[in-house]
Scaffold this motif. Structure first.
Motif, PDB file in Angstrom:
ATOM      1  N   TRP A  68       0.836  -1.202   0.000  1.00 56.76           N
ATOM      2  CA  TRP A  68       0.000   0.000   0.000  1.00 56.76           C
ATOM      3  C   TRP A  68       0.876   1.259   0.000  1.00 56.76           C
ATOM      4  O   TRP A  68       0.584   2.223  -0.720  1.00 56.76           O
ATOM      5  CB  TRP A  68      -0.916  -0.015   1.215  1.00 56.76           C
ATOM      6  N   ASN A  69       1.942   1.244   0.762  1.00 57.91           N
ATOM      7  CA  ASN A  69       2.833   2.404   0.820  1.00 57.91           C
ATOM      8  C   ASN A  69       3.516   2.653  -0.522  1.00 57.91           C
ATOM      9  O   ASN A  69       3.785   3.808  -0.884  1.00 57.91           O
ATOM     10  CB  ASN A  69       3.878   2.228   1.919  1.00 57.91           C
ATOM     11  N   PHE A  70       3.817   1.587  -1.249  1.00 63.53           N
ATOM     12  CA  PHE A  70       4.397   1.763  -2.582  1.00 63.53           C
ATOM     13  C   PHE A  70       3.437   2.532  -3.472  1.00 63.53           C
ATOM     14  O   PHE A  70       3.843   3.435  -4.223  1.00 63.53           O
ATOM     15  CB  PHE A  70       4.719   0.405  -3.209  1.00 63.53           C
ATOM     16  N   MET A  71       2.164   2.199  -3.390  1.00 62.65           N
ATOM     17  CA  MET A  71       1.168   2.892  -4.210  1.00 62.65           C
ATOM     18  C   MET A  71       1.031   4.354  -3.780  1.00 62.65           C
ATOM     19  O   MET A  71       1.055   5.261  -4.621  1.00 62.65           O
ATOM     20  CB  MET A  71      -0.175   2.177  -4.118  1.00 62.65           C
ATOM     21  N   THR A  72       0.887   4.589  -2.500  1.00 66.15           N
ATOM     22  CA  THR A  72       0.661   5.965  -2.028  1.00 66.15           C
ATOM     23  C   THR A  72       1.893   6.846  -2.203  1.00 66.15           C
ATOM     24  O   THR A  72       1.779   8.067  -2.225  1.00 66.15           O
ATOM     25  CB  THR A  72       0.227   5.967  -0.551  1.00 66.15           C
ATOM     26  N   LYS A  73       3.065   6.227  -2.340  1.00 69.03           N
ATOM     27  CA  LYS A  73       4.288   6.987  -2.602  1.00 69.03           C
ATOM     28  C   LYS A  73       4.268   7.591  -4.002  1.00 69.03           C
ATOM     29  O   LYS A  73       4.860   8.650  -4.251  1.00 69.03           O
ATOM     30  CB  LYS A  73       5.505   6.071  -2.436  1.00 69.03           C
ATOM     31  N   HIS A  74       3.565   6.932  -4.924  1.00 68.55           N
ATOM     32  CA  HIS A  74       3.628   7.325  -6.324  1.00 68.55           C
ATOM     33  C   HIS A  74       2.316   7.884  -6.883  1.00 68.55           C
ATOM     34  O   HIS A  74       2.284   8.310  -8.042  1.00 68.55           O
ATOM     35  CB  HIS A  74       4.054   6.126  -7.180  1.00 68.55           C
ATOM     36  N   THR A  75       1.260   7.864  -6.090  1.00 69.22           N
ATOM     37  CA  THR A  75      -0.016   8.378  -6.575  1.00 69.22           C
ATOM     38  C   THR A  75      -0.935   8.635  -5.393  1.00 69.22           C
ATOM     39  O   THR A  75      -0.676   8.158  -4.280  1.00 69.22           O
ATOM     40  CB  THR A  75      -0.690   7.378  -7.532  1.00 69.22           C
ATOM     41  N   GLN A  76      -1.988   9.374  -5.622  1.00 69.09           N
ATOM     42  CA  GLN A  76      -3.016   9.562  -4.605  1.00 69.09           C
ATOM     43  C   GLN A  76      -4.031   8.442  -4.738  1.00 69.09           C
ATOM     44  O   GLN A  76      -4.671   8.296  -5.779  1.00 69.09           O
ATOM     45  CB  GLN A  76      -3.710  10.915  -4.766  1.00 69.09           C
ATOM     46  N   MET A  77      -4.160   7.653  -3.682  1.00 72.36           N
ATOM     47  CA  MET A  77      -5.115   6.552  -3.700  1.00 72.36           C
ATOM     48  C   MET A  77      -6.462   7.043  -3.179  1.00 72.36           C
ATOM     49  O   MET A  77      -6.561   7.591  -2.086  1.00 72.36           O
ATOM     50  CB  MET A  77      -4.608   5.383  -2.855  1.00 72.36           C
ATOM     51  N   MET A  78      -7.490   6.836  -3.975  1.00 73.05           N
ATOM     52  CA  MET A  78      -8.837   7.256  -3.618  1.00 73.05           C
ATOM     53  C   MET A  78      -9.614   6.080  -3.030  1.00 73.05           C
ATOM     54  O   MET A  78      -9.437   4.931  -3.450  1.00 73.05           O
ATOM     55  CB  MET A  78      -9.565   7.784  -4.855  1.00 73.05           C
ATOM     56  N   PRO A  79     -10.493   6.332  -2.065  1.00 74.40           N
ATOM     57  CA  PRO A  79     -11.308   5.244  -1.510  1.00 74.40           C
ATOM     58  C   PRO A  79     -12.163   4.603  -2.606  1.00 74.40           C
ATOM     59  O   PRO A  79     -12.763   5.303  -3.424  1.00 74.40           O
ATOM     60  CB  PRO A  79     -12.191   5.953  -0.477  1.00 74.40           C
ATOM     61  N   TYR A  80     -12.178   3.304  -2.621  1.00 70.77           N
ATOM     62  CA  TYR A  80     -13.011   2.597  -3.595  1.00 70.77           C
ATOM     63  C   TYR A  80     -13.392   1.238  -3.027  1.00 70.77           C
ATOM     64  O   TYR A  80     -12.533   0.476  -2.567  1.00 70.77           O
ATOM     65  CB  TYR A  80     -12.288   2.398  -4.931  1.00 70.77           C
ATOM     66  N   VAL A  81     -14.677   0.925  -3.056  1.00 67.41           N
ATOM     67  CA  VAL A  81     -15.186  -0.373  -2.621  1.00 67.41           C
ATOM     68  C   VAL A  81     -15.754  -1.087  -3.838  1.00 67.41           C
ATOM     69  O   VAL A  81     -16.619  -0.546  -4.541  1.00 67.41           O
ATOM     70  CB  VAL A  81     -16.274  -0.226  -1.537  1.00 67.41           C
TER      71      VAL A  81
END
Length: 382
Positions: A68-81
């Motif tokens: 998860w940290n790898f993703m948030t380091k490179h982009t803004q993660m938006m809530p999605y269900v």
């Protein structure tokens, strides 16, 4: 600087390339397509403005904080269900099977305890040790739910009778006895605000990384590098000398409309008289955006040919011998590590791919000068 070749620019290759580049290695990334990102590549559709997942829906979900940290380091993660629906016999139901699905399907108003007892009464108690996918499902949930939500979809997805598939595919009871219709149960779930391609672009933006597009990496080129990380197809590396490993591939039929086509991101179709397995409407993967037009894709599964993109490895017992022979060949190679979905011939979610790539890079960085590294991350036959 030591020279490293990374074959493939999906999550496996990108994580390893970035990690080693940051440690001072000279990394060349070889990508046989015109874009980075592998099957996670996304792009903005010019006509509608919708973010398209070119190779089918990718929803990021994980319990692994490093992934998860790898993703948030490179982009803004938006809530999605992810709330998947399924059309069966002209009715729409929620997946995974939950209390609402059960009550709607059987036209009842059961409580959680009543529903558990009811499903138990439907299970096939004559099956003590399931021998295949169908028997596993019948033992878990009985004939009616199995035939509605699993049998037809499985036949279309795998091109096989469920009796031919191993029971291990259906590892857990696919039923929730509450009204939770969140398809996943992981701690972290979301979508990259600007699409997945941004993640790969930022991760590869390093002075020690060189990218080569539309470039097939050949086995004989390994001698030009101190080490190779190969995330391409295992059998392709050996030029299919023992034959081809079996995969399923996907075809996507794009459709455009004004407004909203189906009101949800993913709709499964369990009936065998409908040739596609599901329809994905991509603007619903970004609910924070608004679009007047929509783009959706009918998804068809079929046997993978020599010119097709391999998606799902078919790991049937009868095919294990060929895989074992390729593994034996791979283990004789020097200074190469086979990684990722294709390199290890396993179906991997994105977060698992990221985790294993970090593990491989860390292991490589601890090697002594005289050591070689030819390994699969885990036993591919497991």
């Amino acid at each position: 600087m030591k020279k490293i070749a990374v074959v493939g620019s999906g999550f496996s290759g990108v994580v390893i390339a970035q990690k080693l580049a940051e440690e001072g290695y000279s990394v060349e990334v070889f990508e046989q397509r015109f874009h980075i990102g592998g099957n996670s590549y996304s792009y903005r559709d010019e006509e509608s403005g919708v973010m398209i997942h070119k190779y089918g829906p990718h929803i990021f979900h994980t319990d692994n904080e490093n992934a998860w940290n790898f993703m948030t380091k490179h982009t803004q993660m938006m809530p999605y269900v992810n709330r998947v629906k399924s059309t069966v016999n002209g009715q729409v139901y929620s997946l995974p099977i939950n209390l609402h699905t059960i009550n709607q399907f059987f036209q009842k108003a059961l409580s959680p305890k009543e529903a558990k007892a009811f499903i138990e009464s439907l299970s096939d108690k004559s099956i003590e040790e399931p021998r295949n996918f169908e028997e596993q499902a019948l033992k878990f949930i009985g004939k009616d739910l199995y035939e509605a939500f699993f049998k037809g979809y499985t036949i279309k997805q795998w091109g096989l009778d469920p009796k031919e598939l191993p029971a291990s595919i259906l590892k857990r009871l696919p039923v929730r006895f509450n009204y939770d219709d969140n398809y996943f149960a992981h701690k972290f779930q979301g979508m990259p605000k600007n699409g997945y391609t941004e993640v790969f672009e930022k991760a590869l933006d390093h002075q020690n990384i060189t990218l080569h597009f539309n470039r097939v990496f050949k086995r004989e080129e390994c001698t030009n590098y101190d080490h190779v990380f190969y995330s391409g197809a295992l059998d392709a590396y050996f030029d299919y000398k023992l034959g081809r490993l079996d995969y399923r591939t996907l075809d996507f039929k794009m459709q455009r409309e004004e407004g909203d086509f189906q009101g949800t991101a993913v709709m499964n179709y369990g009936d065998t008289n409908i040739p596609f397995t599901r329809i994905s409407e991509h603007k619903h993967f970004a609910p924070w955006e608004e679009h007047d037009k929509t783009v959706y894709f009918e998804e068809y599964s079929r046997e993978c040919g020599s010119d097709d993109i391999p998606y799902y490895p078919i790991r049937l017992t009868g095919k294990q011998l060929l895989l074992k022979e390729y593994i034996e060949l791979a283990e004789m190679e020097k200074n190469i590590t086979f990684v990722g979905r294709l390199g290890t011939y396993r179906y991997l979610d994105m977060d698992v791919t990221i985790k294993e790539a970090f593990d491989v890079a860390d292991k490589f960085l601890t090697l002594k000068e005289s050591e070689t590294m030819t390994t699969f991350v885990v036993d591919p036959l497991a």
